[in-house]
Design an enzyme around this catalytic site. Structure first.
Site, PDB file in Angstrom:
ATOM      1  N   TYR A  85      -4.171  14.450  -2.776  1.00  0.00           N
ATOM      2  CA  TYR A  85      -4.532  13.715  -1.565  1.00  0.00           C
ATOM      3  C   TYR A  85      -5.575  14.480  -0.760  1.00  0.00           C
ATOM      4  CZ  TYR A  85      -3.446  10.086   1.887  1.00  0.00           C
ATOM      5  OH  TYR A  85      -3.495   9.003   2.736  1.00  0.00           O
ATOM      6  N   HIS A 143      -9.383   8.142   3.892  1.00  0.00           N
ATOM      7  CA  HIS A 143      -9.345   6.743   4.326  1.00  0.00           C
ATOM      8  C   HIS A 143     -10.741   6.184   4.579  1.00  0.00           C
ATOM      9  CE1 HIS A 143      -5.211   8.083   5.267  1.00  0.00           C
ATOM     10  NE2 HIS A 143      -4.885   6.838   4.977  1.00  0.00           N
ATOM     11  N   ASP A 191      -9.122  14.121   8.046  1.00  0.00           N
ATOM     12  CA  ASP A 191      -8.492  13.106   7.202  1.00  0.00           C
ATOM     13  C   ASP A 191      -8.492  13.547   5.730  1.00  0.00           C
ATOM     14  OD1 ASP A 191      -7.321  10.667   6.486  1.00  0.00           O
ATOM     15  OD2 ASP A 191      -9.261   9.650   6.305  1.00  0.00           O
ATOM     16  N   GLU A 232      -6.009   6.691  -2.055  1.00  0.00           N
ATOM     17  CA  GLU A 232      -6.014   5.663  -1.013  1.00  0.00           C
ATOM     18  C   GLU A 232      -6.500   4.317  -1.557  1.00  0.00           C
ATOM     19  OE1 GLU A 232      -5.253   4.895   2.195  1.00  0.00           O
ATOM     20  OE2 GLU A 232      -3.911   6.546   1.786  1.00  0.00           O
ATOM     21  N   HIS A 262       1.583   4.206  -3.083  1.00  0.00           N
ATOM     22  CA  HIS A 262       1.502   5.670  -3.053  1.00  0.00           C
ATOM     23  C   HIS A 262       2.606   6.268  -3.931  1.00  0.00           C
ATOM     24  CE1 HIS A 262      -1.780   6.436  -0.382  1.00  0.00           C
ATOM     25  NE2 HIS A 262      -1.264   5.779   0.636  1.00  0.00           N
ATOM     26  N   HIS A 279       0.844  -1.203   0.000  1.00  0.00           N
ATOM     27  CA  HIS A 279       0.000   0.000   0.000  1.00  0.00           C
ATOM     28  C   HIS A 279       0.881   1.255   0.000  1.00  0.00           C
ATOM     29  CE1 HIS A 279      -3.524   2.504   1.540  1.00  0.00           C
ATOM     30  NE2 HIS A 279      -2.496   3.253   1.914  1.00  0.00           N
ATOM     31  N   GLU A 280       1.883   1.257   0.868  1.00  0.00           N
ATOM     32  CA  GLU A 280       2.768   2.428   0.945  1.00  0.00           C
ATOM     33  C   GLU A 280       3.526   2.631  -0.361  1.00  0.00           C
ATOM     34  OE1 GLU A 280       2.272   4.486   3.116  1.00  0.00           O
ATOM     35  OE2 GLU A 280       1.070   3.172   4.360  1.00  0.00           O
TER      36      GLU A 280
END
Lengths: 358, 100
Positions: A190, A277, A272, A199, A179, A175-176
């Site tokens: 974002y 998210h 957020d 996301e 990005h 996932h990271e």
């Protein structure tokens, strides 16, 4: 590393490249990728054997300056529970495993992500040019998070009360890194819906890396994000469920998973970055619906459609869900014709309430 | 020291920390009231230090990074991982841990 296209030096693939990757590359619009792949395919007559994954072990290799890297270059650092990045270098590409399981898991997770991008989509690392992958573990004290700082991945140890070490889940690592893939492609802003898409794309490719690593079909996959990351005392399976957003956890301390799974429940919030998210649950579920409708390996058709949209150049940085949805319909048509895939894409978005007509 | 007058160290001070974002997207909010605390002076000094050079508008931050809002008295400032000052980091972790 960058491609050299000048003079007589042709880019070559200097390691073992699976045939379906070469086949994919050979169809690339980018001649720098396509030409050497076509040459390799032609030379070895691999087209007729491309289903045989072992066939390319004997591809002639010419290690050369300017080749598109087909192996990752990973470097792992240890922050020693401090917050100075990247920290102390503890494992470089090709080094033996260390005695630190966090380092080894991060190393393996970065490798698994590189592998999916290359094998399934013919992309060399997150920038398409073999960009080295950097990760830091043991960031901060009892740090309950992992993030991508624009240049590298950062993983905390968790506090042991709510979260465990963030390197325990390969989908979290992927996932990271995804990005980074988004940053180098559509660069989705974002914030708001484009942020939720950013996301969601990370969850999608995070889950695909896990599925690919485990050899799981859409039916076999758990479709959870961060399974194994919650401490034993927490009531929950994971942090997010792509299959059933809003059902991943329900706990005294954490509360209940707040993710919506359709536009009817879209959350308007200032927090957020506009609920990036939270509302990611909507495109996440659309992807799950598509992948399970198509069946088989999710990374092959459903994943390819998502990858095509992310990297195709038409997705704008401030895209909303509807723009992304329309582009997936177009991408399905471009790649698979007016077939089941396109119909399944239309149906998936319809079920989550995202319009596909302008 | 900022241009703003330093709070009187004898006055109780309410310090709030709000954390949003992060991989899990789970928000946390806690506050500490320094009134009646033996270590009130220490809290107040830390809070003043954390507010120094802080922004009055939220920074963009990084993907999955935590975003913070720190409110001390009537002033709210914003910061985001990983670009925190040492005082901000210390204050945030102490409030989120000790706050009720």
């Amino acid at each position: 590393m960058h491609l050299r296209t000048d003079g007589d030096l042709h880019p070559v693939f200097c390691t073992i490249v699976p045939p379906h990757v070469l086949d994919h590359l050979s169809r690339s619009a980018d001649a720098r990728l396509a030409d050497p792949a076509r040459r390799t395919l032609a030379a070895d007559g691999l087209r007729r054997d491309r289903r045989r994954a072992t066939a390319l072990a004997a591809v002639p290799t010419t290690p050369g300056v300017g080749a598109v890297p087909t192996k990752p270059h990973r470097t792992l650092y240890d922050c020693g529970n401090g917050t100075t990045l990247p920290g102390r270098k503890v494992r470089d590409e090709g080094d033996k495993p260390t005695s630190d399981a966090s380092v080894n898991r991060a190393y393996a997770g970065l490798g698994a992500t590189f592998e999916l991008l290359l094998s399934a989509y013919g992309r060399s690392s997150i920038d398409g040019k073999g960009l080295p992958l950097i990760g830091s573990v043991h960031y901060g004290e009892e740090y309950n998070n992992a993030f991508f700082d624009g240049e590298q991945m950062v993983f905390g140890d968790g506090d042991g009360e709510i979260f465990l070490d963030f390197t325990v889940a390969v989908d979290v690592i992927a996932h990271e890194l995804a990005h980074g893939l988004t940053q180098h492609t559509a660069n989705l802003r974002y914030e708001g819906q484009s942020g939720a898409l950013n996301e969601s794309v990370s969850d999608v490719f995070g889950s695909l890396v896990k599925q690919y690593s485990l050899g799981q079909s859409a039916e076999q996959a758990d479709w959870l994000i961060g399974a194994g990351l919650l401490a034993p005392r927490v009531s929950g399976d994971a942090l997010r469920s792509m299959k059933a957003p809003g059902t991943a956890y329900d706990d005294d301390v954490l509360g209940k998973d707040p993710q919506p799974g359709s536009m009817a429940d879209y959350i308007e919030t200032e927090e957020d970055n506009g609920g990036v998210h939270l509302n990611s649950g909507i495109p996440n579920r659309a992807f799950h619906l598509l992948a399970t409708a198509l069946g088989g390996n999710s990374w092959e058709r459903a994943g390819q459609i998502w990858f095509d949209v992310l990297t195709g150049g038409e997705l704008t940085a401030n895209a909303d869900f509807a723009q992304f949805a329309r582009l997936t319909v177009a991408a399905a048509g471009d790649r698979f014709g007016a077939a089941d895939e396109r119909e399944a894409v239309l149906k998936a978005w319809s079920e989550v309430g995202v319009p596909t007509k302008a | 020291m900022s241009a703003r007058a330093a709070p009187d160290r004898q006055d109780p001070m309410r310090i709030q920390v709000s954390r949003t974002g992060g991989f899990a997207g789970i928000a946390r909010r806690h506050e500490v009231d320094t009134g009646g605390r033996a270590d009130a002076a220490e809290w107040q000094a830390l809070a003043e230090e954390a507010l120094r050079s802080a922004r009055d508008t939220p920074p963009t931050g990084v993907p999955d990074g935590f975003r913070y809002a720190i409110t001390v008295g009537d002033r709210t400032v914003y910061c985001a991982d990983p670009d925190l000052t040492g005082a901000q980091r210390t204050l945030i972790s102490r409030v989120l841990k000790e706050g009720a």
